[in-house]
Design an enzyme around this catalytic site. Sequence first.
Site, mmCIF file in Angstrom:
data_model
loop_
_atom_site.group_PDB
_atom_site.id
_atom_site.type_symbol
_atom_site.label_atom_id
_atom_site.label_comp_id
_atom_site.label_asym_id
_atom_site.label_seq_id
_atom_site.Cartn_x
_atom_site.Cartn_y
_atom_site.Cartn_z
ATOM 1 N N LYS A 138 0.883 -1.177 0.007
ATOM 2 C CA LYS A 138 0.077 -0.213 -0.027
ATOM 3 C C LYS A 138 0.716 1.317 -0.114
ATOM 4 O O LYS A 138 0.663 2.315 -0.757
ATOM 5 C CB LYS A 138 -0.929 -0.118 1.272
ATOM 6 C CG LYS A 138 -1.458 1.194 1.637
ATOM 7 C CD LYS A 138 -2.331 1.211 2.885
ATOM 8 C CE LYS A 138 -1.430 1.474 4.115
ATOM 9 N NZ LYS A 138 -1.214 2.667 4.457
ATOM 10 N N ASN A 139 1.951 1.318 0.955
ATOM 11 C CA ASN A 139 2.615 2.607 1.087
ATOM 12 C C ASN A 139 3.597 2.804 -0.046
ATOM 13 O O ASN A 139 4.285 3.684 -0.126
ATOM 14 C CB ASN A 139 3.378 2.467 2.440
ATOM 15 C CG ASN A 139 2.401 2.721 3.388
ATOM 16 O OD1 ASN A 139 1.268 3.003 3.274
ATOM 17 N ND2 ASN A 139 2.815 2.574 4.851
ATOM 18 N N CYS A 164 -4.419 12.180 14.106
ATOM 19 C CA CYS A 164 -5.166 10.863 13.536
ATOM 20 C C CYS A 164 -4.801 9.996 15.050
ATOM 21 O O CYS A 164 -4.155 10.631 15.983
ATOM 22 C CB CYS A 164 -4.673 10.372 12.447
ATOM 23 S SG CYS A 164 -3.024 9.542 12.549
ATOM 24 N N ASP A 205 5.321 0.440 11.956
ATOM 25 C CA ASP A 205 4.218 -0.288 11.344
ATOM 26 C C ASP A 205 3.972 -1.399 11.782
ATOM 27 O O ASP A 205 2.945 -2.301 11.613
ATOM 28 C CB ASP A 205 4.223 -0.045 10.052
ATOM 29 C CG ASP A 205 3.554 1.342 9.545
ATOM 30 O OD1 ASP A 205 3.305 2.049 10.227
ATOM 31 O OD2 ASP A 205 3.764 1.372 8.234
ATOM 32 N N ARG A 235 -8.442 -0.732 5.181
ATOM 33 C CA ARG A 235 -7.494 0.023 4.550
ATOM 34 C C ARG A 235 -6.119 -0.529 4.072
ATOM 35 O O ARG A 235 -5.579 0.239 3.203
ATOM 36 C CB ARG A 235 -6.915 1.247 5.372
ATOM 37 C CG ARG A 235 -8.328 2.322 5.946
ATOM 38 C CD ARG A 235 -7.995 3.345 6.730
ATOM 39 N NE ARG A 235 -6.522 3.918 6.270
ATOM 40 C CZ ARG A 235 -5.758 4.450 7.072
ATOM 41 N NH1 ARG A 235 -6.057 4.515 8.211
ATOM 42 N NH2 ARG A 235 -4.745 5.081 6.435
HETATM 43 N N1 EPU Z 1 6.646 14.623 10.766
HETATM 44 C C1 EPU Z 1 6.731 15.946 11.283
HETATM 45 N N2 EPU Z 1 6.834 16.758 10.189
HETATM 46 C C2 EPU Z 1 6.323 16.431 9.214
HETATM 47 C C3 EPU Z 1 6.310 15.004 8.650
HETATM 48 C C4 EPU Z 1 6.329 14.186 9.747
HETATM 49 O O1 EPU Z 1 6.897 16.279 12.199
HETATM 50 O O2 EPU Z 1 6.154 17.391 8.142
HETATM 51 C C5 EPU Z 1 6.859 13.289 11.914
HETATM 52 C C6 EPU Z 1 5.530 12.717 12.364
HETATM 53 O O3 EPU Z 1 4.469 13.445 12.997
HETATM 54 C C7 EPU Z 1 6.259 11.337 12.877
HETATM 55 C C8 EPU Z 1 7.689 11.315 11.904
HETATM 56 O O4 EPU Z 1 7.783 12.623 11.846
HETATM 57 O O5 EPU Z 1 6.241 11.839 14.198
HETATM 58 C C9 EPU Z 1 7.524 10.412 10.877
HETATM 59 O O6 EPU Z 1 6.394 10.376 10.060
HETATM 60 P P1 EPU Z 1 6.458 10.112 8.469
HETATM 61 O O7 EPU Z 1 6.269 11.523 7.873
HETATM 62 O O8 EPU Z 1 7.669 9.391 8.385
HETATM 63 O O9 EPU Z 1 5.152 9.222 8.346
HETATM 64 P P2 EPU Z 1 4.324 9.558 7.103
HETATM 65 O O10 EPU Z 1 5.092 9.703 6.075
HETATM 66 O O11 EPU Z 1 3.022 10.371 7.293
HETATM 67 C C10 EPU Z 1 4.492 6.807 6.268
HETATM 68 C C11 EPU Z 1 3.697 5.673 6.077
HETATM 69 C C12 EPU Z 1 2.942 5.288 7.540
HETATM 70 C C13 EPU Z 1 4.155 4.890 8.758
HETATM 71 C C14 EPU Z 1 5.342 5.948 8.569
HETATM 72 C C15 EPU Z 1 6.511 5.820 9.418
HETATM 73 C C16 EPU Z 1 2.665 6.146 4.173
HETATM 74 C C17 EPU Z 1 1.430 6.409 3.215
HETATM 75 N N3 EPU Z 1 2.409 6.092 5.538
HETATM 76 O O12 EPU Z 1 3.731 7.813 7.061
HETATM 77 O O13 EPU Z 1 2.217 4.133 7.480
HETATM 78 O O14 EPU Z 1 3.716 4.513 9.740
HETATM 79 O O15 EPU Z 1 5.735 6.469 7.309
HETATM 80 O O16 EPU Z 1 7.047 4.829 8.705
HETATM 81 O O17 EPU Z 1 3.493 5.893 3.568
HETATM 82 C C18 EPU Z 1 0.482 2.503 7.863
HETATM 83 O O18 EPU Z 1 0.550 2.046 6.697
HETATM 84 O O19 EPU Z 1 -0.144 2.259 9.036
HETATM 85 C C19 EPU Z 1 1.034 3.970 8.128
HETATM 86 C C20 EPU Z 1 0.623 4.720 9.162
#
Ligand code: EPU
Length: 416
Positions: free
Chosen positions: A22-23, A115, A303, A395
């Site tokens: 998915k990701n 969330c 995850d 999802r």
């Molecule tokens: N963060 C910030 N500012 C930003 C972006 C991130 O403070 O602008 C923080 C977040 O709050 C968090 C950390 O940085 O504390 C890491 O977040 P990240 O941005 O890496 O998460 P994401 O890109 O929103 C993706 C996956 C998630 C997975 C995380 C971490 C996708 C679509 N989602 O989320 O997947 O947990 O990376 O590996 O790729 C899931 O599949 O269940 C899921 C939540």
Amino acid sequence: MDRLMIEGGIALQGEIPVSGAKNAALPLMAASLLAAGGHTLHNVPRLRDIRTMQALLGHMGAVCEHGEAMTIDTGNIHTLEAPYELVKTMRASVLVLGPLVSRYRSARVSLPGGCAIGARPINLHLKGLEQMGVDISLEQGYVSARARKLHGAAITFDQVTVTGTENLMMAATLADGVTILRNAAREPEVVAVAEYLNRMGARIEGAGSAEIVIEGRPELTPASIGVIPDRIEAGTYLAAAGITGGRLTLTRCAPEHLDALIHKLRAAGVRIDVHGDSLTASRDGAIHSQDVKTWPYPGFPTDMQAQFMALMTLGDGVSIISEQIFENRFMHVLELKRLGADIELDGRSAVVRGTDKLSGAPVMATDLRASASLVLAGLAATGKTAISRIYHLDRGYETIEKKLAAVGARIWREKE
Ligand code: EPU
């Protein structure tokens, strides 16, 4: 609403094919906005988040069909907006921001709210775009992004962010000059997106390392790619073999993406054999309690934290599980306790004392991976577990109850 019923206590035996990730599929779909024309993605999983991204691309004017392969025609994009109704159900909608503003110089994307797993801001996505010459303003809950032309920039992320890295990497492919992303996410999904962009004519080097260099091109052309196997789905089923004391072979997976998890599962007493793109997991001795800290890739994935915790509830000692990525990713703890687990929360850590058995109970799914941990606990528990709000599971896990039933689980879906 549907709920998932499980009669636990059966050691799972058999083979489970792993679906596409998915990701990885979500950012690949968003990347199609960078080049007008017909794109083809193979091995796209059939999931609710994928349908949400399809709806989002459709809202913008793309024609997205999901047959045996997924085809996306981006020849007629007319709406440069990701509306609140879609973003609120799937935060990954923010992945269209980089491609839209880079190619069309304008985008309006609803600001995702908090969330179930944490605040999850997108400040790092926005800061990076600003460094590339994009004007960002926040109006009525929307991020408005405008630019004359994006230019390359040297961007250092304050924190490792997966979708942030993907968003800026996509934006940089059509910018003037060279962009360097430092402290970039190294997840296999980031590498998959870079590979797709390169097939579209982009020039990206270093994906998979902490420094990615992107040389902007005047335009990209449509391409096709297969989605990499879902390492989290695979990991969840490895844990299922471990928690039920069964033996499962997972086919069509990428064992090399699962090093940190395999290492911990082996230490926990789960035997794991790797043969090519298959993995066999089995357990006949005790579950050994292990401490775990989540970390960006190649560390132990956040995850998989909830699912590993489910396994640890039946461990032979005490396990300390620390969540380093999201501040609130422990919603499964109270639900696991309803099944008889002994877990104490202490800030960003959970102290899990292993018990001899779990027993079935009604529980509630709160987010995707929390739901998966409840399924695992339910499979090991004696008696009946009823998991409500399973739309969270839909999802991210393709036909989870069918895959589990095929290896012997007594699991079915019913109306609440
Ligand atoms: N963060 C910030 N500012 C930003 C972006 C991130 O403070 O602008 C923080 C977040 O709050 C968090 C950390 O940085 O504390 C890491 O977040 P990240 O941005 O890496 O998460 P994401 O890109 O929103 C993706 C996956 C998630 C997975 C995380 C971490 C996708 C679509 N989602 O989320 O997947 O947990 O990376 O590996 O790729 C899931 O599949 O269940 C899921 C939540």
